[in-house]
Design an enzyme around this catalytic site. Structure first.
Site, PDB file in Angstrom:
ATOM      1  N   LYS A  53       0.848  -1.204   0.000  1.00  0.00           N
ATOM      2  CA  LYS A  53       0.000   0.000   0.000  1.00  0.00           C
ATOM      3  C   LYS A  53       0.877   1.244   0.000  1.00  0.00           C
ATOM      4  O   LYS A  53       1.893   1.291   0.704  1.00  0.00           O
ATOM      5  CB  LYS A  53      -0.911  -0.041   1.235  1.00  0.00           C
ATOM      6  CG  LYS A  53      -1.962   1.048   1.296  1.00  0.00           C
ATOM      7  CD  LYS A  53      -2.878   0.853   2.512  1.00  0.00           C
ATOM      8  CE  LYS A  53      -3.969   1.898   2.611  1.00  0.00           C
ATOM      9  NZ  LYS A  53      -4.877   1.663   3.768  1.00  0.00           N
ATOM     10  N   SER A  86      -9.780   1.651   2.800  1.00  0.00           N
ATOM     11  CA  SER A  86      -8.916   2.432   1.949  1.00  0.00           C
ATOM     12  C   SER A  86      -7.842   1.613   1.227  1.00  0.00           C
ATOM     13  O   SER A  86      -7.251   2.109   0.283  1.00  0.00           O
ATOM     14  CB  SER A  86      -8.226   3.519   2.772  1.00  0.00           C
ATOM     15  OG  SER A  86      -7.378   2.938   3.756  1.00  0.00           O
ATOM     16  N   SER A  95      -9.837  -0.579   7.108  1.00  0.00           N
ATOM     17  CA  SER A  95      -9.311  -0.458   5.748  1.00  0.00           C
ATOM     18  C   SER A  95      -8.631  -1.686   5.161  1.00  0.00           C
ATOM     19  O   SER A  95      -8.345  -1.708   3.963  1.00  0.00           O
ATOM     20  CB  SER A  95      -8.350   0.717   5.671  1.00  0.00           C
ATOM     21  OG  SER A  95      -9.079   1.900   5.508  1.00  0.00           O
TER      22      SER A  95
HETATM   23  N1  GLN Z   1     -13.076   4.277   6.403  1.00  0.00           N
HETATM   24  C1  GLN Z   1     -12.403   4.768   7.565  1.00  0.00           C
HETATM   25  C2  GLN Z   1     -11.972   6.179   7.354  1.00  0.00           C
HETATM   26  O1  GLN Z   1     -12.314   6.719   6.377  1.00  0.00           O
HETATM   27  C3  GLN Z   1     -11.254   3.873   7.928  1.00  0.00           C
HETATM   28  C4  GLN Z   1     -10.057   4.072   7.075  1.00  0.00           C
HETATM   29  C5  GLN Z   1      -8.887   3.211   7.481  1.00  0.00           C
HETATM   30  O2  GLN Z   1      -9.047   2.188   8.146  1.00  0.00           O
HETATM   31  N2  GLN Z   1      -7.719   3.648   7.084  1.00  0.00           N
HETATM   32  O3  GLN Z   1     -11.324   6.785   8.136  1.00  0.00           O
END
Ligand code: GLN
Length: 483
Positions: free
Chosen positions: A77, A152, A176
């Site tokens: 990532k 994400s 994410s």
């Molecule tokens: N969807 C969550 C956010 O927007 C979690 C994102 C994540 O786990 N990096 O913050």
């Protein structure tokens, strides 16, 4: 076809010399080159570096010193620092930033002989659930290209599901890793907070962030987690404990397992098809000799609102370092303050700016007690309620996400619905507990996962149980209908 195999299978073929590490890496690089325009999984691929690493891996295989990931290609990532490879967090503000060092997990991978294929797309600074806030491109779900792979870590999930990489690293602050795993029919594992080093992970919300694997199988996820865990002196929150062990992985059994299903996990927005699939899975687990008790954890519905105070508060502080001077993008301006203001205004996207503003607000005098302190109190209470459940039960089960993969663009105008996607996954980050999403089949003709959570440091037990869960649900078709 090599690209269809799991990492464990590839490793086997490498050790038995059915294929060379350079051949394996070349297959994946070629597939990325010819197919990734469909999926948008990668932001950067470094062919030469990957092939050089593959050659070194082959030397170790030939010398008989290979480990389980030697010669196995991995996608990373793009919020995880890679020496000499641009690391952007899918943000314009980091365009052109080339880290002068490797994240600890990347160093561990290299030492284990794994081959870094490239960097995957994400929501900007990992803020989002669909990979749509990336400043660079959209990622597509290999099961249906009109849909999101989730986020994400959407690029990592798309890469593994589209067979562009056998394994990938993601990061998980509120779900994410697990959400995209559920949307793409993969296994996604978030270790106990502190078991995997965060050194070199570009910080979003430091008290919640954790790196972990996206994989085709529980075994692959466990292998990757075992290589990328263990104490690290460079991360002050790293736990002084050995790396995650895979020794007992295959000894897990469902018989006698005590599972708790908090009734609050079927929140308001739960898709009836997801509910049906989850209930069928719980019944199947009962048939195998597990007990599944319905319990109540009353703070669960407060998770999303609590998260959206704590995560932005930490982000507003962490993202203060992007000033247009030290890293990446820099705007021209009249003097220092103007340069910083313009660089941030032009460099950050809408979602990131809104989080910085919310976080700054929640931390400011007069609001700090009402919002930030209150959120920390709820977090402590929620964690305690889960720990109480783990005194009586082995694992807490739920759906991973309330819905299946949605159409790209479908939720862009509905930030609340987007945020509710993390309803079931956020509690694990709040309490630093290990959690995993394992595929159980399909709903709406799209993959769906079950979520298992364990008490802190019970990563090995969680993986072993997940291995048994995976063997129970022989999900067919295993792979999307891809070229
Ligand atoms: N969807 C969550 C956010 O927007 C979690 C994102 C994540 O786990 N990096 O913050």
């Amino acid at each position: 076809m090599i690209t269809r195999l799991s990492a464990a299978e590839i490793s086997q073929q490498l050790k038995s010399k059915q294929v060379s590490a350079v051949e394996v890496t070349t297959e994946f690089l070629n597939r990325i080159e010819s197919q990734d325009s469909l999926y948008g999984a990668f932001l950067a691929v470094d062919r030469e570096k990957a092939l050089a690493e593959a050659e070194a891996a082959q030397a170790s295989i030939d010398a008989g010193t290979a480990g389980p990931l030697t010669g196995v290609p991995i996608a990373v990532k793009d919020n995880i620092s890679t020496l000499g490879i641009e690391t952007t967090c899918a943000s314009k503000i980091l365009k052109g930033y080339i880290p002068p060092y490797d994240a600890t997990v990347v160093r561990q991978l290299k030492e284990a002989g794994a081959v870094i294929l490239g960097k995957t797309n994400l929501d900007e600074f990992a803020m989002g659930s669909s990979t749509e806030t990336s400043a660079y491109k959209l990622s597509h779900n290999p099961w249906d290209l009109t849909r999101t792979p989730g986020g994400s870590s959407g690029g990592s999930a798309a890469a593994v599901a589209a067979e562009l990489a056998p394994l990938a690293l993601g990061s998980d602050t509120g779900g994410s890793i697990r959400l995209p795993a559920s949307f793409c029919g993969l296994v996604g594992f978030k270790p106990t907070y502190g078991r995997s080093s965060r050194y070199g992970l570009v910080a979003f919300a430091s008290s919640l962030d954790q790196i972990g694997p996206l994989a085709k199988t529980v075994e692959d996820a466990a292998l990757l987690a075992s290589v990328t865990s263990g104490h690290c002196d460079l991360d002050a929150t790293s736990i002084k404990a050995p790396a995650i062990s895979t020794e007992k992985l295959k000894s897990g059994t469902l018989k006698g397992l005590k599972l708790a299903f908090p009734k609050e996990m079927f929140g308001e927005g739960t898709d009836p098809e997801v509910r049906k699939a989850t209930e069928a899975a719980l019944d199947a687990l009962r048939k195998e000799g597990a007990t599944v008790d319905e319990i109540s954890i009353p703070t669960i519905p407060l998770g999303v609102t609590t998260y959206y105070i704590i995560a932005p508060a930490e982000a507003s502080s962490n993202l203060g370092r992007f000033d247009g001077v030290r890293y990446g993008f820099r705007s021209e301006g009249q003097g220092h303050i103007d340069v910083v203001a313009k660089s941030r205004a032009l460099g950050f996207g809408h979602e990131v700016k809104s989080r910085i503003m919310i976080g700054t607000y929640a931390l400011s005098a007069g609001y700090y007690d009402a919002f930030y302190i209150k959120a920390q109190q709820v977090r402590a209470q929620m964690t305690q309620q889960f720990l109480d459940a783990f005194a009586d039960y082995d694992f807490v089960v739920s759906p991973t996400a309330p819905v299946t993969a949605f159409q790209l663009g479908e939720l862009s105008q509905d930030p609340m619905a987007m945020k509710l996607l993390d309803y079931c996954t956020i509690p694990a980050n709040m309490g630093g507990m290990p959690a995993i999403s394992v595929p159980i089949g399909f709903a709406n003709n799209l993959p769906v996962g079950i979520h298992l959570m364990a008490g802190p440091m019970r990563d090995e037990e969680l993986l072993a149980a997940s291995f048994a869960v995976e063997s129970l649900f022989q999900v067919e078709p295993k792979r999307p209908n891809i070229a």
